[in-house]
Design an enzyme around this catalytic site. Structure first.
Site, PDB file in Angstrom:
ATOM      1  N   HIS A  47       0.226  -1.282  -0.141  1.00  0.00           N
ATOM      2  CA  HIS A  47      -0.189  -0.009  -0.577  1.00  0.00           C
ATOM      3  C   HIS A  47       1.035   1.076   0.119  1.00  0.00           C
ATOM      4  O   HIS A  47       0.817   2.185  -0.913  1.00  0.00           O
ATOM      5  CB  HIS A  47      -1.191   0.316   0.951  1.00  0.00           C
ATOM      6  N   GLU A  50       2.309   1.974  -2.972  1.00  0.00           N
ATOM      7  CA  GLU A  50       0.853   2.193  -4.421  1.00  0.00           C
ATOM      8  C   GLU A  50       1.321   4.152  -4.193  1.00  0.00           C
ATOM      9  O   GLU A  50       1.176   4.774  -5.208  1.00  0.00           O
ATOM     10  CB  GLU A  50       0.167   1.661  -4.270  1.00  0.00           C
ATOM     11  N   HIS A  51       1.175   3.870  -2.996  1.00  0.00           N
ATOM     12  CA  HIS A  51       1.298   5.762  -2.579  1.00  0.00           C
ATOM     13  C   HIS A  51       2.010   6.974  -3.273  1.00  0.00           C
ATOM     14  O   HIS A  51       2.375   7.835  -3.819  1.00  0.00           O
ATOM     15  CB  HIS A  51       0.995   6.356  -1.032  1.00  0.00           C
ATOM     16  N   GLU A 127      -4.114   7.788   7.514  1.00  0.00           N
ATOM     17  CA  GLU A 127      -5.291   7.497   6.583  1.00  0.00           C
ATOM     18  C   GLU A 127      -5.277   6.065   7.970  1.00  0.00           C
ATOM     19  O   GLU A 127      -6.723   5.631   8.104  1.00  0.00           O
ATOM     20  CB  GLU A 127      -4.626   6.359   5.176  1.00  0.00           C
TER      21      GLU A 127
END
Length: 430
Positions: A47, A50-51, A127
């Protein structure tokens, strides 16, 4: 089905779905790795990567990436799942070369600069905090962990704060270099485009991409059990689930039909009994999430503290009713119609077509025509549904409660209601 598929010499699959009635193109790269393929010491790296892919390359800054796609009215985004990571764009058809150049750049030439990484770690931690403050979201992570404890399939997609906070830059490079191989990637596009031109652009952008991918997958071990997460909330968020069906399981579509009729819409058994007749909840639904080799069937409901004790027995009663008597033909046809409509209506959107194409090839090794999916749904009969219900209820239940759960009966009492296997695996969090 207007689908064409080609393969580059390095193994990258290039697939297109031509739509002459639109002016746009949705294009993306679907990579067949996700949280499930992370090292235990780096949960969250998929994740975070991906950022970071959007935070600068050898020839573009993060701002330049955003400005270039938005200068043509397009958008660029990504998501991480348990078995898939996707990077995609939507643009007008003339801007397909730009979109592919941007996708190739962020997937092959990201620099993961330390200062950007420091900032993005903070963003991901925000997040994570936001997810923790969204109980009807985070409860699904807890549910996954209780169903699959101490294994990759139970790890949270966003990662764990203590790992993210110290994840080194090299971990991103290592994950990308070992997991993002062309043989495990699909470049998929849908909209107004020529397949030959797409292949030319793909060859130019990705032809030199490394082929191999190291993505070993730990076999799943569903265990089930109970997780009670006491928290001072206005509502209790409840998930009751069972060992489900993988996407290749012969009963997968029968499972989807069952989930639809049981809790998939306003006419479903759960909605009518729990919300309409008794007013116990605002939200209640069932779902069947399938992975390549496993799946989870579950029921979610959000209810008040005063109603919490009444809710679980009613859900169990409804499960018992559908297990003890075949569903009616009208009910079966209604559920099948809802599923078929969902499949066919999604065909009107370029983004849904591109995702279906990319995901289908990753999951099944080939495009899945909508006609094939509809035919499998249509073939489901009442006997198939009864068989699926029996399979699901034969597994040890997973019960996950987030919020004021004191009024909810014990896991042992739940087992008695369901007549299922005994035993208890308890997880507790403050």
């Amino acid at each position: 089905m207007s689908v064409t598929v080609s393969h580059l010499s390095n193994g990258l699959t290039v697939a297109s779905d031509r739509m002459d009635t639109v002016e746009s193109v949705s294009v993306g790269v679907w990579v067949g790795v996700g949280t499930r393929h992370e090292p235990a010491t780096a949960n969250g790296v998929a994740h975070l990567l991906e950022h970071m892919a959007f935070k600068g390359t050898a020839r573009r800054s993060a701002q330049a990436i955003a400005e270039e796609i938005e200068a043509v009215g397009g958008h660029l985004n990504a998501y991480t799942g348990r078995e898939t990571t996707a990077y995609y764009a939507k643009i007008l058809s003339d801007d397909l070369p730009l979109a592919l150049d941007l996708l190739a750049d962020i997937l092959q030439h990201s620099t993961f600069e330390e200062e950007e990484l420091k900032r993005e770690r903070a963003v991901v931690l925000q997040e994570l905090g936001q997810a923790e403050d969204t109980p009807d979201d985070i409860v699904f992570d807890y549910f996954q962990e209780v169903a699959y404890p101490d294994q990759p399939l139970g790890w949270p997609v966003l990662g764990r704060a203590e790992i993210i906070a110290s994840l080194p830059r090299q971990a991103l490079f290592d994950y990308q270099q070992t997991r993002y191989g062309a043989r495990r990637m699909v470049l998929s596009a849908a909209g107004r485009l020529e397949h030959g031109r797409l292949v030319e652009l793909a060859e130019s952008a990705f032809g030199a991409h490394r082929a191999e991918c190291q993505a070993e997958q730990t076999p799943p071990s569903y265990r089930g059990g109970e997780g009670r997460y006491e928290r001072d909330l206005e509502q209790l968020h409840l998930l009751l689930g069972f060992d489900g069906l993988g996407i290749e399981d012969p009963d997968y579509y029968a499972g989807q039909v069952f989930s639809m009729l049981f809790g998939g819409g306003m006419s479903s058994r759960l909605f009518q009994e729990v919300r309409e007749k008794r007013g116990l909840v605002y939200s209640v639904f069932s779902f069947l999430n399938g992975q390549s080799d496993s799946g989870l069937f579950g029921v979610y409901a959000g209810t008040g503290e005063a109603e919490a004790g009444e809710l679980l027995p009613i859900v169990c009663d409804e499960l018992g009713k559908v297990a003890s008597a075949p569903v009616g033909e009208a009910e079966l046809q209604r559920a099948k119609a809802q599923l078929k409509a969902s499949v066919l209506m999604s065909r009107e959107r370029t983004s849904a077509r591109a995702e279906s194409l990319g995901g289908g090839i990753l999951s099944h090794g080939r495009p899945i025509p909508p006609e094939e999916t509809v035919a499998k749904i249509e073939a489901v009969d009442t006997g198939d549904v009864s068989r699926v219900v029996a399979r699901l209820l034969a597994s040890r239940p997973t019960l996950t409660l987030l919020g004021p759960a004191a009024g909810v009966e014990s896991y042992e009492r739940l087992l008695e209601r369901l007549g299922g296997p005994t035993g208890r695996t308890a997880v507790a969090r403050a």
